[in-house]
Design a protein around this motif. Structure first.
Motif, short mmCIF file in Angstrom:
data_model
loop_
_atom_site.label_atom_id
_atom_site.label_comp_id
_atom_site.label_asym_id
_atom_site.label_seq_id
_atom_site.Cartn_x
_atom_site.Cartn_y
_atom_site.Cartn_z
N ASP A 125 0.85 -1.18 0.00
CA ASP A 125 0.00 0.00 0.00
C ASP A 125 0.90 1.25 0.00
O ASP A 125 2.11 1.14 0.19
CB ASP A 125 -0.86 -0.04 1.27
CG ASP A 125 -2.18 0.68 1.05
OD1 ASP A 125 -2.33 1.32 0.00
OD2 ASP A 125 -3.05 0.60 1.94
N ASN A 126 0.30 2.42 -0.16
CA ASN A 126 1.16 3.62 -0.28
C ASN A 126 1.11 4.53 0.95
O ASN A 126 1.26 5.73 0.84
CB ASN A 126 0.80 4.39 -1.55
CG ASN A 126 -0.64 4.83 -1.54
OD1 ASN A 126 -1.36 4.58 -0.56
ND2 ASN A 126 -1.09 5.47 -2.59
N TYR A 127 0.87 3.94 2.13
CA TYR A 127 0.74 4.79 3.33
C TYR A 127 2.09 5.23 3.92
O TYR A 127 2.14 6.09 4.78
CB TYR A 127 -0.08 4.07 4.41
CG TYR A 127 0.54 2.80 4.95
CD1 TYR A 127 1.57 2.84 5.89
CD2 TYR A 127 0.09 1.55 4.55
CE1 TYR A 127 2.15 1.67 6.38
CE2 TYR A 127 0.65 0.37 5.03
CZ TYR A 127 1.67 0.45 5.95
OH TYR A 127 2.24 -0.69 6.44
N ALA A 128 3.20 4.65 3.47
CA ALA A 128 4.48 4.90 4.14
C ALA A 128 5.24 6.09 3.54
O ALA A 128 5.05 6.45 2.38
CB ALA A 128 5.35 3.66 4.07
N ASP A 129 6.09 6.70 4.37
CA ASP A 129 6.96 7.78 3.91
C ASP A 129 8.24 7.20 3.31
O ASP A 129 8.79 7.75 2.36
CB ASP A 129 7.32 8.70 5.08
CG ASP A 129 6.08 9.37 5.64
OD1 ASP A 129 5.64 10.36 5.05
OD2 ASP A 129 5.52 8.86 6.64
N LEU A 130 8.71 6.09 3.91
CA LEU A 130 9.89 5.42 3.38
C LEU A 130 9.64 3.92 3.32
O LEU A 130 8.91 3.37 4.15
CB LEU A 130 11.11 5.69 4.27
CG LEU A 130 11.69 7.13 4.29
CD1 LEU A 130 12.85 7.21 5.27
CD2 LEU A 130 12.12 7.58 2.90
#
Ligand code: MN
Length: 339
Positions: A125-130
């Motif tokens: 998923d695309n919830y992370a900063d890194l």
């Protein structure tokens, strides 16, 4: 593969003081091993760190260093909420979608802390900063080892941290036998062993801890419940809530049972169905090319890896779920038989 640079990770970890490490619902050896390895490492660098799990996990993982400091969201929701609210950095390990966290997912969603994914499951998923993500890694523990080394912490990997990492690599690779095991995996293991940990102790602590009723449950599964469909190279086992009760089922007792039919010559696809709390949980395993991640995603609200995935039934009836599964099989015959 998506791996951000260590200069970014170093800067982020450096400026963060309240760190939370979260892993997936029903944590397994890799989930707890990776979380506690990173935890013990960060504690050694004088960070304030807490591991939060969505729920409890099997007792055979309770010997891992730092286990007593783990906060279980299901038991201490308020404490978990405060920790998440006060955190400035959250590591999410061995999963990549908030849906794997049950209620804890909402807490993370509303948190403004920086997020880091360290994981080896498909389609993050695309919830992370890194990100430190690689589906080719045999385990999240392999990635956490690289991560600690990348941060410059190799010297801080002691016997306890090594044992956590060894546990995750061992449990996620069927004791070093899956195709995900690479020369790199063994080089990492060699390095872990050089800390003085005893592999036989870890194997005994993880695998030789069954209760008598658990071994009898396994016997029952194999003699009474295993269904083999040779022409589809498929076998499955199912257990009702009543059957689980009969064998005094404890958490973790059914873990690994899905793999047993693989010892039958020619079997390349295995499924395990279990009923509990009004839900039907399913595990899928395959050998070779058949992608059970796609299969579980498409038909059973789940996912995972190409050769190992989990899911849940759309109906809360065990037999109906099995029928649904059986009806799907002919459509996939080509894929299952493909070498
Ligand atoms: Mn894993």
């Amino acid at each position: 593969m998506q791996k951000d640079s260590f200069s970014k990770f170093k800067a982020l970890v450096k400026k963060s003081n309240n760190i939370v490490i979260v892993t997936h619902f029903n944590p397994d050896g890799d989930a707890m091993g990776s979380s506690l390895a990173l935890y013990n490492y960060l504690v050694k660098t004088d960070k304030k760190v807490t591991v939060i799990t969505p729920n409890d996990y099997p007792e055979f993982l309770h010997w891992l260093a730092g286990n007593k400091k783990v906060v279980e969201y299901s038991k201490q929701p308020k404490k978990a909420a405060t920790l998440v609210a006060n955190s400035d950095l959250i590591f999410t390990l061995d999963f990549n979608n908030y849906s794997r966290l049950e209620g804890l997912g909402q807490l993370l969603q509303s948190s403004t802390a920086k997020k880091v994914i360290i994981d080896h499951h498909q389609q993050p998923d695309n919830y992370a900063d890194l990100y430190y993500h690689d589906v080719k890694a045999c385990s999240t523990c392999e990635l956490v080892y690289e991560f600690i080394v990348g941060l410059g912490g190799k010297k801080l990997i002691d016997k306890h941290i090594a044992a956590c990492l060894y546990t995750g690599i061992m449990t996620d690779t069927g004791s070093f036998r899956f195709d995900s095991v690479t020369p790199k995996t063994h080089l990492i293991l060699a390095d872990l062993l050089s800390t003085g940990l005893k592999p036989s102790d870890i194997h005994t602590s993880i695998y030789d801890t069954y209760s008598e009723s658990r071994v009898k449950l396994l016997g029952y599964c194999l003699t009474e419940k295993m269904v083999v469909i040779p022409e589809l190279q498929t076998a499955y086992i199912s257990l009702s809530e009543k059957e689980l009760k009969r064998f005094n089922h404890q958490k973790g007792d059914t873990e690994g049972i899905v793999n047993y039919p693989f010892s039958i010559k020619g079997i390349t696809f295995c499924a395990f169905f279990s009923e509990g709390d009004g839900k039907i949980k399913i595990s899928f395993r395959s050998k070779g090319k058949f992608d059970v991640n796609q299969f579980a995603r498409k038909h059973f609200n789940g996912g995972g890896h190409i050769n190992a995935a989990g899911g849940r039934s759309n109906v809360n009836d065990l037999q109906k779920t099995i029928n649904e599964f059986l009806n799907l099989l002919p459509t996939y015959k080509k894929d299952i038989l493909k070498k």
